[in-house]
Design a protein around this motif. Structure first.
Motif, PDB file in Angstrom:
ATOM      1  N   ASP A   1       0.848  -1.190   0.000  1.00  0.00           N
ATOM      2  CA  ASP A   1       0.000   0.000   0.000  1.00  0.00           C
ATOM      3  C   ASP A   1       0.885   1.241   0.000  1.00  0.00           C
ATOM      4  O   ASP A   1       1.869   1.315   0.755  1.00  0.00           O
ATOM      5  N   ILE A   2       0.536   2.199  -0.861  1.00  0.00           N
ATOM      6  CA  ILE A   2       1.296   3.439  -0.959  1.00  0.00           C
ATOM      7  C   ILE A   2       0.308   4.591  -0.839  1.00  0.00           C
ATOM      8  O   ILE A   2      -0.673   4.659  -1.586  1.00  0.00           O
ATOM      9  N   ILE A   3       0.560   5.469   0.102  1.00  0.00           N
ATOM     10  CA  ILE A   3      -0.280   6.635   0.323  1.00  0.00           C
ATOM     11  C   ILE A   3       0.409   7.831  -0.316  1.00  0.00           C
ATOM     12  O   ILE A   3       1.595   8.085  -0.048  1.00  0.00           O
ATOM     13  N   VAL A   4      -0.313   8.581  -1.147  1.00  0.00           N
ATOM     14  CA  VAL A   4       0.258   9.731  -1.844  1.00  0.00           C
ATOM     15  C   VAL A   4      -0.504  10.991  -1.456  1.00  0.00           C
ATOM     16  O   VAL A   4      -1.743  10.997  -1.423  1.00  0.00           O
ATOM     17  N   ARG A   5       0.241  12.025  -1.180  1.00  0.00           N
ATOM     18  CA  ARG A   5      -0.334  13.336  -0.902  1.00  0.00           C
ATOM     19  C   ARG A   5       0.348  14.374  -1.790  1.00  0.00           C
ATOM     20  O   ARG A   5       1.536  14.258  -2.100  1.00  0.00           O
ATOM     21  N   SER A   6      -0.401  15.377  -2.174  1.00  0.00           N
ATOM     22  CA  SER A   6       0.188  16.499  -2.907  1.00  0.00           C
ATOM     23  C   SER A   6       0.949  17.378  -1.920  1.00  0.00           C
ATOM     24  O   SER A   6       0.758  17.277  -0.704  1.00  0.00           O
ATOM     25  N   ASP A   7       1.792  18.253  -2.449  1.00  0.00           N
ATOM     26  CA  ASP A   7       2.548  19.138  -1.569  1.00  0.00           C
ATOM     27  C   ASP A   7       1.623  20.006  -0.720  1.00  0.00           C
ATOM     28  O   ASP A   7       1.875  20.197   0.474  1.00  0.00           O
ATOM     29  N   CYS A   8       0.541  20.488  -1.289  1.00  0.00           N
ATOM     30  CA  CYS A   8      -0.395  21.334  -0.532  1.00  0.00           C
ATOM     31  C   CYS A   8      -1.049  20.566   0.612  1.00  0.00           C
ATOM     32  O   CYS A   8      -1.159  21.085   1.729  1.00  0.00           O
ATOM     33  N   THR A   9      -1.484  19.336   0.346  1.00  0.00           N
ATOM     34  CA  THR A   9      -2.121  18.569   1.419  1.00  0.00           C
ATOM     35  C   THR A   9      -1.095  18.127   2.456  1.00  0.00           C
ATOM     36  O   THR A   9      -1.436  17.986   3.631  1.00  0.00           O
TER      37      THR A   9
ATOM     38  N   ILE B   1      -7.790  14.128  12.760  1.00  0.00           N
ATOM     39  CA  ILE B   1      -7.913  15.371  12.008  1.00  0.00           C
ATOM     40  C   ILE B   1      -8.010  15.001  10.537  1.00  0.00           C
ATOM     41  O   ILE B   1      -7.055  14.500   9.950  1.00  0.00           O
ATOM     42  N   GLY B   2      -9.176  15.224   9.954  1.00  0.00           N
ATOM     43  CA  GLY B   2      -9.402  14.815   8.572  1.00  0.00           C
ATOM     44  C   GLY B   2      -9.287  13.305   8.468  1.00  0.00           C
ATOM     45  O   GLY B   2      -9.907  12.565   9.225  1.00  0.00           O
ATOM     46  N   CYS B   3      -8.446  12.836   7.556  1.00  0.00           N
ATOM     47  CA  CYS B   3      -8.219  11.393   7.371  1.00  0.00           C
ATOM     48  C   CYS B   3      -7.137  10.853   8.291  1.00  0.00           C
ATOM     49  O   CYS B   3      -6.910   9.647   8.332  1.00  0.00           O
TER      50      CYS B   3
ATOM     51  N   MET C   1       1.517  19.946   3.381  1.00  0.00           N
ATOM     52  CA  MET C   1       1.736  21.134   4.210  1.00  0.00           C
ATOM     53  C   MET C   1       0.573  21.338   5.175  1.00  0.00           C
ATOM     54  O   MET C   1       0.782  21.710   6.335  1.00  0.00           O
ATOM     55  N   ALA C   2      -0.641  21.068   4.710  1.00  0.00           N
ATOM     56  CA  ALA C   2      -1.812  21.166   5.589  1.00  0.00           C
ATOM     57  C   ALA C   2      -1.726  20.133   6.706  1.00  0.00           C
ATOM     58  O   ALA C   2      -2.042  20.437   7.862  1.00  0.00           O
ATOM     59  N   LEU C   3      -1.285  18.915   6.379  1.00  0.00           N
ATOM     60  CA  LEU C   3      -1.115  17.879   7.391  1.00  0.00           C
ATOM     61  C   LEU C   3      -0.121  18.354   8.452  1.00  0.00           C
ATOM     62  O   LEU C   3      -0.365  18.221   9.656  1.00  0.00           O
TER      63      LEU C   3
END
Length: 175
Positions: free
Chosen positions: A74-82, A130-132, A84-86
């Motif tokens: 399993d690989i979890i991917v986030r964008s740079d914006c998300t 918080i969120g996911c 930074m929000a995390l």
């Protein structure tokens, strides 16, 4: 173009073999991702790619990983914006960097599942959804907590954990 952060749930292929980070960077290059770089040897990859949805990148990476290494991860991917929000959402910034863990999830966790974890919290430990993402201040070594073994994919859904030191290191790589 967008910057993405990919977190592998595991880099263990067999009991004798782990994915080395050079192989992970090579895989990213083979997929056409640009400037792949890794942080520590635990499956943290940062790269640039054409504008895509993180879910599409997850699918590409998981399929290519399984094809190349013969094992699904399993690989979890986030964008740079998300990402930074995390980072800015950390509710335990007063905690110790290797004792504050975030479980980065693909989909939101059922709040009832989080509630069911509360009896496992030891004195001084804190937890917040918080969120996911589920943030935990273990207030000591995570490996010594009963809570750690309860954070499985079967119980919580697809996700992976990183400590606050790693989260901040990835943040700096994105800047």
């Amino acid at each position: 173009m967008c910057t993405f952060i990919a977190l592998l749930h595991s880099i263990v292929l067999t009991s004798e073999r782990r994915v080395i980070m050079e192989d992970l960077r090579t895989l990213a290059k083979e997929l056409g991702y640009r400037d792949p770089r890794t942080l520590v040897s635990t499956g943290n990859l940062v790269f640039e790619a054409d504008d895509m949805r993180p879910h599409e990148v997850e699918e590409q990476l998981e399929e290519a990983f399984e094809e190349k290494f013969g094992k699904h991860v399993d690989i979890i991917v986030r964008s740079d914006c998300t990402w930074m929000a995390l980072c800015s959402a950390n509710p335990f910034k007063d905690g110790v960097g290797d004792q504050v863990i975030v479980r980065v999830n693909r989909l939101p966790i059922d709040p009832e599942k989080v509630e069911a974890l509360k009896p496992l919290l030891a004195e001084g430990q804190r937890m917040k959804l918080i969120g996911c993402d589920l943030w935990i201040d273990f207030h000591g070594k995570p490996s010594q907590s009963k809570l750690l073994s309860a954070l499985t994919t079967k119980r919580m859904g697809v996700g992976t954990m990183r400590n606050w030191n790693t989260v901040r290191g990835l943040f700096e790589m994105v800047l």
